[in-house]
Design an enzyme around this catalytic site. Structure first.
Site, short mmCIF file in Angstrom:
data_model
loop_
_atom_site.label_atom_id
_atom_site.label_comp_id
_atom_site.label_asym_id
_atom_site.label_seq_id
_atom_site.Cartn_x
_atom_site.Cartn_y
_atom_site.Cartn_z
N CYS A 199 102.10 24.34 22.69
CA CYS A 199 102.54 23.84 21.39
C CYS A 199 102.34 24.91 20.30
CB CYS A 199 101.85 22.51 21.08
SG CYS A 199 102.86 21.50 20.01
N HIS A 205 103.00 19.36 25.54
CA HIS A 205 101.59 19.36 25.96
C HIS A 205 101.48 18.99 27.44
CE1 HIS A 205 99.57 19.74 22.03
NE2 HIS A 205 100.67 19.19 21.56
N GLU A 221 99.12 19.37 29.42
CA GLU A 221 97.77 18.93 29.82
C GLU A 221 97.67 17.41 29.94
OE1 GLU A 221 98.61 20.22 26.89
OE2 GLU A 221 97.43 19.46 25.22
N1 GLN Z 1 101.39 22.45 13.99
C1 GLN Z 1 102.46 22.64 14.92
C2 GLN Z 1 103.58 21.65 14.69
O1 GLN Z 1 103.37 20.63 14.08
C3 GLN Z 1 101.98 22.55 16.34
C4 GLN Z 1 101.44 21.20 16.71
C5 GLN Z 1 100.65 21.20 17.97
O2 GLN Z 1 100.20 22.24 18.44
N2 GLN Z 1 100.41 20.03 18.53
O3 GLN Z 1 104.67 21.85 15.13
#
Ligand code: GLN
Length: 532
Positions: free
Chosen positions: A379, A505, A507
């Site tokens: 992410c 994500h 994970e």
């Molecule tokens: N802050 C970034 C976004 O909102 C990444 C978010 C995250 O890593 N979950 O896109």
């Protein structure tokens, strides 16, 4: 007839109620029963989405996009239960639903009260998740004695009454401090906690006693005498090196059989072979790789809970131990990055929000790219990798995300307006499960071995499509895309042993018996580097 297991906690928080709930679920599944879960959180936030990971640990995300408590991660990792928007309710969510009803006039004429209106709402939430399972495991957050927990305890007491004795079991998780001077585990806090529970009308059927060590028979006897819980139902839960041995530790004390008896279910043959196998594998790993996790919540393991667990799962197919060192991105500078990261076999940059530590994460991605060290970005970890590549390979020194610099002249990461209107429907985050088409000519395809995957998201910003041709031309391959919204899901550097970063994500979907393919390949690449 539906069956319920209620799990409450006493003495202290952080005793592992979620792990206990998950392990109990695993025991039922090992005997062929289907389980469902619900976590009742007595705090007033509507969901944990806006709570600091420092305070509350990781925000777990379900397939259907609910931002939940991290305990739901344990439930999914330990069982096959599929969780959804109904699997976690907070007092805040239930109160707001109730007040909405009141404003609409649905409760006209009534005085709205904690009992029965709020407690009924809690009961409804519990009954709502029980339909497709044999046993519903209900975990009540917080610790017995918390003021905000009272209506929740009252609601689960009432369910016990409605379901009659043979269809509900009360499990109380408690803690026995070890007093070094006396060389003794002390039972008094447990006695008090059970008394408090009794004062609310609940006699626990089973006590699970957390302690540094195993409980002796004498201690079990003493606890039994003071709490009215038969000795055979006082279960010892000592600290474990490997949480995945918890179901076995419980089964050894016949917790599975006791629960089945309490619920009057047929006793079936239980098969825990797979739990024994992973426990043995994890206990006998000899070599190790060193992974640097460059984040910003490094004091708090819980903030990256699912990533920690996914790395543990990846140990199993790779037959190697993963040592995780947390590095605060704020401590990295252009001057020290090489020396701080040089001893690692792989670098992982996890998700995150906000400015803090971002520049350090960008430096870490650059270090991994230049030195051909395995890199795994998740992410925000993908976004910083793209920013680093744009700054230092495309030569766009001002490249940034509009999250960190709204006026960036090279917004490589930004909010995509059209997509926002289509998908976000008024909310601001892309949450939950989305499909991703994987390019068959990529490293990530070699990991997944399929070209159609789905993964869970939790973010606002995306890779700006304007920069894709230049990125691709310079060797940053877009190897996964969401074709519906035309969004980049996975990037990788072609000329690098392992540089994969994804917008989702992964994970959240890793399980001990099905380690996530990208985690497996990442640790495999770190292992190859370690052997050189
Ligand atoms: N802050 C970034 C976004 O909102 C990444 C978010 C995250 O890593 N979950 O896109």
């Amino acid at each position: 007839m539906k069956n319920f297991i209620f799990i409450t906690g006493g003495v202290l928080s952080s005793l592992g109620k979620g792990l206990t709930a998950g392990s109990i679920g695993a025991l039922f599944e090992a005997s062929g029963y289907k389980v469902s879960f619900i976590k009742l959180d007595p705090y007033l936030n509507v969901d944990p989405g806006t709570m600091s990971p420092y305070e509350h640990g990781e925000v777990f995300v379900t397939n259907d996009g609910l931002e939940t408590d991290l305990d739901l991660g344990h439930y999914e990792r330990f069982t096959n239960a599929v969780l959804n928007k109904d699997s976690n309710v907070t007092a805040g969510k239930l109160y707001s639903r109730l007040l909405e009803k009141e404003r609409k006039g649905d409760l006209l004429g009534k005085t709205i009260q904690i009992v029965p209106h709020f407690t009924n709402a809690i009961k409804e939430a519990v009954y709502n998740v029980c339909h497709e399972s044999d046993v519903t495991i209900v975990e009540v957050g917080g610790t017995i004695g918390d003021i905000e927990g009272l209506p929740f305890i009252e609601a689960i007491r009432q369910i016990g009454l409605e379901k009659k004795k043979n269809n509900s079991v009360y499990v109380h998780l408690t803690y026995l401090p070890y007093l070094k001077m006396a060389d003794e585990l002390k039972t008094k806090p447990t006695q008090h906690s059970v008394k408090t529970l009794l004062s609310m009308g609940i006699q626990p059927d089973i006590l699970i006693c957390r302690a540094e060590k195993e409980l002796s028979e004498d201690i079990k006897k003493k606890i039994s005498l003071f709490t009215n819980v038969e000795e055979q139902f006082v279960i010892s839960a000592p600290d474990l090196n490997n949480i995945y041995s918890q179901p076995l530790v419980f089964a050894k004390q016949n917790l599975d059989k006791s629960l089945i008896n309490f619920l009057n279910l047929d006793s079936r043959k239980s098969d825990l072979t797979n739990w024994t196998q992973i426990t043995n594998t994890l206990a006998t790993l000899e070599n190790h790789v060193n992974i640097a996790m460059v984040g910003k919540y490094n004091e708090c393991k819980d903030a990256y809970k699912s990533i920690y667990e996914a790395l543990i799962h990846a140990q199993i197919p790779n037959n190697i131990k993963v040592n995780i060192s947390c590095i605060d991105g704020e401590d990295l500078t252009a001057e020290n990055v090489d020396s701080v990261l040089k001893s690692f076999d792989g670098i992982l940059v996890p998700g995150g929000f906000g400015n803090r530590a971002v520049e350090g994460k960008i430096l870490a991605a650059g270090y991994a790219r230049r030195n051909k060290i395995p890199y795994f970005g998740i992410c925000l970890g993908m976004q910083v990798a793209a920013i680093e590549f744009a700054r230092n390979v495309l030569n766009l020194p001002q490249a940034n995300s509009t999250e960190f610099d709204v006026n960036s002249i090279d917004p490589v990461i930004t909010i995509i307006e059209e997509q926002k209107n289509i998908t976000f429907k008024g909310a601001t985050m892309r949450l939950g499960k989305y499909d991703c088409k994987v390019d068959t000519n990529s490293k990530v395809f070699a990991a997944y071995k399929t070209d159609m995957i789905d993964e869970r998201h939790r973010h606002r910003y995306e890779l700006n499509p304007k920069y894709i041709p230049a990125l691709e031309q310079h060797g940053l391959h877009i190897s996964g895309k969401n074709n519906v919204d035309d969004l980049t899901e996975i990037i990788e550097i072609t000329d690098h042993p392992f540089f994969i970063a994804c917008q989702f994500h992964p994970e959240f979907k890793s399980k001990p018996f099905a380690a996530h393919p990208i985690f497996v390949e990442f640790i495999g690449a770190a292992k190859r580097l370690n052997l050189i």
